[in-house]
Scaffold this motif. Structure first.
Motif, PDB file in Angstrom:
ATOM      1  N   HIS A 120      19.635   1.472 -10.569  1.00  0.00           N
ATOM      2  CA  HIS A 120      19.200   2.575  -9.703  1.00  0.00           C
ATOM      3  C   HIS A 120      18.116   3.396 -10.397  1.00  0.00           C
ATOM      4  N   SER A 121      17.174   3.893  -9.595  1.00  0.00           N
ATOM      5  CA  SER A 121      16.101   4.735 -10.118  1.00  0.00           C
ATOM      6  C   SER A 121      15.915   5.944  -9.233  1.00  0.00           C
ATOM      7  N   ASP A 122      16.172   7.124  -9.803  1.00  0.00           N
ATOM      8  CA  ASP A 122      15.918   8.359  -9.051  1.00  0.00           C
ATOM      9  C   ASP A 122      14.428   8.516  -8.786  1.00  0.00           C
ATOM     10  N   TRP A 123      13.596   8.026  -9.716  1.00  0.00           N
ATOM     11  CA  TRP A 123      12.146   8.121  -9.538  1.00  0.00           C
ATOM     12  C   TRP A 123      11.720   7.333  -8.309  1.00  0.00           C
ATOM     13  N   VAL A 124      12.234   6.113  -8.176  1.00  0.00           N
ATOM     14  CA  VAL A 124      11.895   5.275  -7.027  1.00  0.00           C
ATOM     15  C   VAL A 124      12.416   5.907  -5.741  1.00  0.00           C
ATOM     16  N   ARG A 125      13.635   6.432  -5.777  1.00  0.00           N
ATOM     17  CA  ARG A 125      14.188   7.049  -4.575  1.00  0.00           C
ATOM     18  C   ARG A 125      13.326   8.221  -4.126  1.00  0.00           C
ATOM     19  N   ALA A 126      12.841   9.026  -5.063  1.00  0.00           N
ATOM     20  CA  ALA A 126      11.973  10.155  -4.709  1.00  0.00           C
ATOM     21  C   ALA A 126      10.657   9.659  -4.135  1.00  0.00           C
ATOM     22  N   MET A 127      10.114   8.584  -4.718  1.00  0.00           N
ATOM     23  CA  MET A 127       8.873   8.017  -4.204  1.00  0.00           C
ATOM     24  C   MET A 127       9.051   7.536  -2.775  1.00  0.00           C
ATOM     25  N   GLU A 128      10.165   6.891  -2.493  1.00  0.00           N
ATOM     26  CA  GLU A 128      10.418   6.368  -1.153  1.00  0.00           C
ATOM     27  C   GLU A 128      10.629   7.484  -0.135  1.00  0.00           C
ATOM     28  N   LYS A 129      10.938   8.662  -0.604  1.00  0.00           N
ATOM     29  CA  LYS A 129      11.059   9.830   0.273  1.00  0.00           C
ATOM     30  C   LYS A 129       9.734  10.562   0.435  1.00  0.00           C
ATOM     31  N   GLY A 130       8.667  10.019  -0.181  1.00  0.00           N
ATOM     32  CA  GLY A 130       7.373  10.668  -0.098  1.00  0.00           C
ATOM     33  C   GLY A 130       7.205  11.814  -1.059  1.00  0.00           C
ATOM     34  N   ARG A 131       8.040  11.847  -2.114  1.00  0.00           N
ATOM     35  CA  ARG A 131       7.962  12.910  -3.108  1.00  0.00           C
ATOM     36  C   ARG A 131       7.756  12.315  -4.499  1.00  0.00           C
ATOM     37  N   PRO A 132       6.657  11.612  -4.708  1.00  0.00           N
ATOM     38  CA  PRO A 132       6.472  10.919  -5.990  1.00  0.00           C
ATOM     39  C   PRO A 132       6.287  11.880  -7.147  1.00  0.00           C
ATOM     40  N   ALA A 133       6.925  11.550  -8.258  1.00  0.00           N
ATOM     41  CA  ALA A 133       6.746  12.298  -9.499  1.00  0.00           C
ATOM     42  C   ALA A 133       5.717  11.563 -10.355  1.00  0.00           C
ATOM     43  N   PRO A 134       5.167  12.211 -11.361  1.00  0.00           N
ATOM     44  CA  PRO A 134       4.263  11.500 -12.272  1.00  0.00           C
ATOM     45  C   PRO A 134       4.948  10.259 -12.839  1.00  0.00           C
ATOM     46  N   PHE A 135       4.172   9.187 -13.000  1.00  0.00           N
ATOM     47  CA  PHE A 135       4.759   7.917 -13.401  1.00  0.00           C
ATOM     48  C   PHE A 135       5.396   7.985 -14.781  1.00  0.00           C
ATOM     49  N   ASP A 136       4.905   8.864 -15.647  1.00  0.00           N
ATOM     50  CA  ASP A 136       5.484   8.940 -16.986  1.00  0.00           C
ATOM     51  C   ASP A 136       6.891   9.533 -16.980  1.00  0.00           C
ATOM     52  N   LEU A 137       7.366   9.976 -15.803  1.00  0.00           N
ATOM     53  CA  LEU A 137       8.739  10.463 -15.685  1.00  0.00           C
ATOM     54  C   LEU A 137       9.699   9.364 -15.224  1.00  0.00           C
ATOM     55  N   LEU A 138       9.194   8.156 -15.001  1.00  0.00           N
ATOM     56  CA  LEU A 138      10.081   7.037 -14.690  1.00  0.00           C
ATOM     57  C   LEU A 138      11.080   6.864 -15.832  1.00  0.00           C
ATOM     58  N   GLU A 139      12.308   6.525 -15.478  1.00  0.00           N
ATOM     59  CA  GLU A 139      13.376   6.411 -16.465  1.00  0.00           C
ATOM     60  C   GLU A 139      12.983   5.487 -17.620  1.00  0.00           C
ATOM     61  N   ALA A 140      13.401   5.838 -18.823  1.00  0.00           N
ATOM     62  CA  ALA A 140      13.020   5.099 -20.030  1.00  0.00           C
ATOM     63  C   ALA A 140      13.445   3.638 -19.951  1.00  0.00           C
ATOM     64  N   GLY A 168       0.816  -1.211   0.000  1.00  0.00           N
ATOM     65  CA  GLY A 168       0.000   0.000   0.000  1.00  0.00           C
ATOM     66  C   GLY A 168       0.844   1.251   0.000  1.00  0.00           C
ATOM     67  N   ALA A 169       1.857   1.285   0.857  1.00  0.00           N
ATOM     68  CA  ALA A 169       2.747   2.450   0.914  1.00  0.00           C
ATOM     69  C   ALA A 169       3.516   2.613  -0.392  1.00  0.00           C
ATOM     70  N   ALA A 170       3.951   1.486  -0.991  1.00  0.00           N
ATOM     71  CA  ALA A 170       4.681   1.552  -2.257  1.00  0.00           C
ATOM     72  C   ALA A 170       3.804   2.081  -3.381  1.00  0.00           C
ATOM     73  N   LEU A 171       2.499   1.939  -3.225  1.00  0.00           N
ATOM     74  CA  LEU A 171       1.551   2.449  -4.222  1.00  0.00           C
ATOM     75  C   LEU A 171       1.093   3.870  -3.904  1.00  0.00           C
ATOM     76  N   GLY A 172       1.708   4.461  -2.880  1.00  0.00           N
ATOM     77  CA  GLY A 172       1.447   5.860  -2.600  1.00  0.00           C
ATOM     78  C   GLY A 172       0.490   6.152  -1.473  1.00  0.00           C
ATOM     79  N   LEU A 173      -0.013   5.121  -0.783  1.00  0.00           N
ATOM     80  CA  LEU A 173      -0.907   5.366   0.341  1.00  0.00           C
ATOM     81  C   LEU A 173      -0.127   5.922   1.523  1.00  0.00           C
ATOM     82  N   HIS A 174      -0.762   6.837   2.241  1.00  0.00           N
ATOM     83  CA  HIS A 174      -0.183   7.311   3.492  1.00  0.00           C
ATOM     84  C   HIS A 174      -0.182   6.163   4.499  1.00  0.00           C
ATOM     85  N   GLU A 175       0.715   6.221   5.448  1.00  0.00           N
ATOM     86  CA  GLU A 175       0.842   5.152   6.443  1.00  0.00           C
ATOM     87  C   GLU A 175      -0.488   4.833   7.123  1.00  0.00           C
TER      88      GLU A 175
END
Length: 328
Positions: free
Chosen positions: A239-259, A43-50
């Motif tokens: 490594h994925s900067d997108w994933v790292r940002a998500m894990e910090k609670g700062r998710p970017a739009p999914f279409d910005l995930l690395e190609a 749930g948290a990995a999908l963006g749900l708050h704790e």
């Protein structure tokens, strides 16, 4: 299609399963996501708050409702109490479909918006302090297995299950319930040890298995995985900067995930679609019955006080062509 993500603890299977779910949703595929890990993090990995993730209903807590609904008018099952986690469907049983409304989903699933789409998220429920010494986590996962046994899913529908870590997935027959199993492995000896266990256990059951190499940092890591898992290595992820940002609670739009990572996720979807062509409902049903009879003999008959082998309908084969009885 039913897809499982497995791997040792810390391998990144929950992160990768969440990315795959997002990818499917972005491609407008209907998805039911199931958190079947003892550590409930999907749930948290999908963006749900704790607090939102903690508020998800536990499937294990609704097991009586699930059993009562699924048994329907099956004459071989006298009561919900007579059902165990491996009880197979038969004539008169109620079946589940991915795209429908039913009491099981009403009680156990919650909608989660993802990048313009929406999925249903279900969770077994956490292993709590009150369970220690008196309960087995696999009894909670039994609710998932029972639902999978009664599920009819089509080629463009997905049920994605984040399984419990390591070889614990083999404590029941649930590992045979999937069209494709993605094993997430780090490029380490411990990382590929679970792969070897899965490969050995799954050999006799025709389980489709593909390895996703995670945390791969260079050619040496890639060569190691190729040597250890051979042709079962499907893709690698770094490594994925997108994933790292998500894990910090700062998710970017999914279409910005690395190609590169978007391409890797598409390869997972392609492999899943290829596995659908090999689907054999008759074998699937036979395996379901095999594990039911095994569990009945091992503990189920003693627990229920009845001969659970009588629940098997020898003429019944689960199939997409079956009509699904509506709630009465």
């Amino acid at each position: 299609m039913k897809i499982a993500f497995v791997g040792k603890g810390g391998s990144g299977k929950t992160t990768l399963s969440s990315l795959f779910i997002r990818h499917l949703t972005a491609n407008e595929a209907p998805v039911i996501a199931v958190d079947a890990d003892i550590n409930q993090h999907l749930g948290a990995a999908l963006g749900l708050h704790e607090t939102e993730a903690a508020a998800l209903p536990a499937m294990g807590a609704h097991l009586p409702l699930i059993k009562e609904y699924l048994r329907g008018s099956n004459p071989r099952i006298a009561s919900a109490e007579a059902m165990i986690k491996t009880t197979p469907p038969g004539e008169g049983s109620r079946l589940l479909r991915v795209c429908e409304h039913n009491p099981v989903y009403d009680a156990c699933a919650r909608p989660v918006p993802l990048d313009g789409g929406e999925i249903r998220l279900m969770a077994t429920g956490p292993f709590t302090e009150s369970d220690l010494g008196v309960a087995c986590y696999h009894s909670k996962v039994g609710a998932v297995e029972l639902c999978l046994n009664h599920l009819i899913d089509g080629p463009e529908e997905y049920v994605v299950v984040d399984m419990t870590a390591g070889s614990d997935s083999f404590a029941s027959g649930m590992f045979t319930r999937f069209d494709m199993t993605f094993l997430v492995a780090e490029p380490t000896c411990k990382g590929v040890s679970v792969y070897r266990q899965y490969k050995e256990y799954a050999r006799d059951f025709g389980v489709s298995l593909a390895v996703v190499g995670n945390k791969v940092q260079g050619e040496d890591d890639l060569d190691f995985l190729r040597t250890e898992v051979g042709d079962d290595l499907l893709i690698t992820v770094g490594h994925s900067d997108w994933v790292r940002a998500m894990e910090k609670g700062r998710p970017a739009p999914f279409d910005l995930l690395e190609a590169d990572n978007r391409c890797a996720l598409q390869m997972l979807q392609d492999a899943a679609e290829d596995s659908y062509e090999r689907r054999d409902w008759e074998r699937y049903t036979q395996q379901m019955v095999h594990f039911h009879l095994k569990n009945a003999k091992s503990w189920g008959n003693a627990k229920t006080g009845i001969d659970l082998a009588a629940q098997v309908d020898p003429a019944f084969v689960l199939s997409e062509t079956l009509a699904v009885p509506q709630p009465s």
